[in-house]
Motif scaffolding. Structure first.
Motif, mmCIF file in Angstrom:
data_model
loop_
_atom_site.group_PDB
_atom_site.id
_atom_site.type_symbol
_atom_site.label_atom_id
_atom_site.label_comp_id
_atom_site.label_asym_id
_atom_site.label_seq_id
_atom_site.Cartn_x
_atom_site.Cartn_y
_atom_site.Cartn_z
ATOM 1 N N ALA A 182 0.837 -1.198 0.000
ATOM 2 C CA ALA A 182 0.000 0.000 0.000
ATOM 3 C C ALA A 182 0.873 1.250 0.000
ATOM 4 O O ALA A 182 1.859 1.319 0.738
ATOM 5 N N PRO A 183 0.538 2.239 -0.809
ATOM 6 C CA PRO A 183 1.298 3.489 -0.798
ATOM 7 C C PRO A 183 1.281 4.146 0.571
ATOM 8 O O PRO A 183 0.411 3.861 1.405
ATOM 9 N N HIS A 184 2.251 5.033 0.784
ATOM 10 C CA HIS A 184 2.386 5.696 2.081
ATOM 11 C C HIS A 184 1.102 6.403 2.484
ATOM 12 O O HIS A 184 0.744 6.408 3.670
ATOM 13 N N PHE A 185 0.399 6.988 1.531
ATOM 14 C CA PHE A 185 -0.856 7.695 1.831
ATOM 15 C C PHE A 185 -1.832 6.787 2.567
ATOM 16 O O PHE A 185 -2.452 7.176 3.561
ATOM 17 N N PHE A 186 -1.993 5.553 2.078
ATOM 18 C CA PHE A 186 -2.926 4.610 2.694
ATOM 19 C C PHE A 186 -2.403 4.137 4.041
ATOM 20 O O PHE A 186 -3.171 3.995 4.998
ATOM 21 N N ARG A 187 -1.114 3.846 4.117
ATOM 22 C CA ARG A 187 -0.549 3.355 5.378
ATOM 23 C C ARG A 187 -0.615 4.410 6.463
ATOM 24 O O ARG A 187 -0.907 4.116 7.625
ATOM 25 N N LYS A 188 -0.336 5.664 6.112
ATOM 26 C CA LYS A 188 -0.350 6.743 7.096
ATOM 27 C C LYS A 188 -1.737 6.936 7.678
ATOM 28 O O LYS A 188 -1.885 7.317 8.850
ATOM 29 N N ARG A 189 -2.770 6.671 6.891
ATOM 30 C CA ARG A 189 -4.142 6.872 7.335
ATOM 31 C C ARG A 189 -4.819 5.573 7.761
ATOM 32 O O ARG A 189 -6.034 5.520 7.896
ATOM 33 N N ASN A 190 -4.024 4.528 7.971
ATOM 34 C CA ASN A 190 -4.544 3.240 8.449
ATOM 35 C C ASN A 190 -5.622 2.692 7.517
ATOM 36 O O ASN A 190 -6.618 2.111 7.956
ATOM 37 N N LEU A 191 -5.392 2.865 6.217
ATOM 38 C CA LEU A 191 -6.358 2.438 5.210
ATOM 39 C C LEU A 191 -5.785 1.366 4.284
ATOM 40 O O LEU A 191 -6.204 1.249 3.126
ATOM 41 N N GLU A 192 -4.874 0.552 4.791
ATOM 42 C CA GLU A 192 -4.321 -0.515 3.954
ATOM 43 C C GLU A 192 -5.406 -1.480 3.495
ATOM 44 O O GLU A 192 -5.317 -2.071 2.418
ATOM 45 N N TRP A 193 -6.436 -1.652 4.334
ATOM 46 C CA TRP A 193 -7.539 -2.537 3.964
ATOM 47 C C TRP A 193 -8.225 -2.051 2.682
ATOM 48 O O TRP A 193 -8.646 -2.861 1.849
ATOM 49 N N LEU A 194 -8.322 -0.734 2.522
ATOM 50 C CA LEU A 194 -8.957 -0.195 1.326
ATOM 51 C C LEU A 194 -8.092 -0.444 0.092
ATOM 52 O O LEU A 194 -8.604 -0.782 -0.984
ATOM 53 N N TRP A 195 -6.788 -0.328 0.245
ATOM 54 C CA TRP A 195 -5.867 -0.612 -0.855
ATOM 55 C C TRP A 195 -5.979 -2.074 -1.278
ATOM 56 O O TRP A 195 -6.042 -2.374 -2.478
ATOM 57 N N ARG A 196 -6.040 -2.977 -0.309
ATOM 58 C CA ARG A 196 -6.167 -4.403 -0.635
ATOM 59 C C ARG A 196 -7.487 -4.684 -1.354
ATOM 60 O O ARG A 196 -7.548 -5.497 -2.271
#
Length: 260
Positions: A216-230
């Motif tokens: 997941a890009p840093h944007f998603f990881r920083k906002r605890n949104l890795e689940w959305l990236w997956r």
């Protein structure tokens, strides 16, 4: 500072990455086996109804928070102010230090190199296993990295894999079978791996490090949104993501509001 918190049937050991690595240095100097679980919300839910997995996780020496949902759970359970839905929204704007399986592969490999020890990669696809080994060889040219031969998962071994690990004598073992397989396998064989000092279940770490799947890009990881990236990459993961972002918060909410 580390903190232990009961989530359902599982105790999560909240420790920062730096604290964990200091502990790992000590473990590498000892003649003892240590099992580390990289815990996420799905695994907490799985432990609710899978007794064998629950016992394996409970027997581990450490259960570190990999999923950001576990960081939210600690924050939410300790807060008297936040209600459930606002806390989930607000958490997207908070930083959450996790001890991820992806980072542990690299950081523990560096510790093994400093200690003059070797590491072993077990599981993942042939591509993921091979290319993760190549990644570590490029990053740490002097580190001895062993990769498991192609095999089919078998909780009893298979015997050829156990023999290969015993022959290579790694101090650090990364197991990428996914949950619940990796935790059960590690606990089943802790007495069969005399050279291993630290065994870590790393889930999909090989897929990321081999670049088989993009992190997941840093944007998603920083906002605890890795689940959305997956979910964007793999819509078929929806049932698993539903567990992590809906069922797990609901379980934590019930724990918080349950009469004492």
């Amino acid at each position: 500072m580390s903190e232990n918190l009961q989530l359902g049937h599982v105790t999560c050991n909240y420790t920062a990455t730096d604290e964990f690595l200091e502990q790992a240095k000590t473990w590498l100097s000892e003649d003892t086996f240590h099992h580390v679980v990289t815990l996420n919300p799905e695994m907490v839910l799985l432990a609710e109804h899978d007794a064998r997995f629950r016992e394996a996780v409970g027997a581990a020496e450490l259960r570190v928070p990999d999923g950001s949902g576990l960081i939210w759970a600690r924050w939410y359970l300790r807060s008297e102010f936040w209600s459930l839905l606002p806390s989930l929204v607000a958490f997207s704007f908070r930083s959450a230090e996790r001890v991820s399986g992806v980072d542990l592969v690299t950081k523990l490999s560096e510790l093994a190199l400093q200690a003059g020890e070797s590491v072993y990669l077990l599981g993942g696809t042939v591509y993921q296993n091979t290319h993760t080994r190549q990644y570590l060889n490029r990053k740490f040219p002097e580190l001895s990295v062993h990769a498991s031969p192609h095999h089919t998962f078998d909780v009893t071994g298979p015997e050829s894999i156990l023999q290969d690990i015993q022959e290579k004598k790694p101090s650090v073992l990364f197991v990428a079978y996914g949950a619940p397989k990796q935790s059960v396998w590690i606990e089943t064989h802790r007495k069969n791996l005399p050279s291993v000092r630290i065994a870590v279940g790393v889930g999909g770490a090989f897929a990321i490090l081999s670049e088989d799947r993009p992190r997941a890009p840093h944007f998603f990881r920083k906002r605890n949104l890795e689940w959305l990236w997956r979910l964007l990459l793999e819509p078929s993961r929806l049932p698993r993501i539903w567990n992590a972002v809906v069922r797990f918060p609901a379980m934590v909410h019930r724990q918080k509001t349950r009469p004492s």
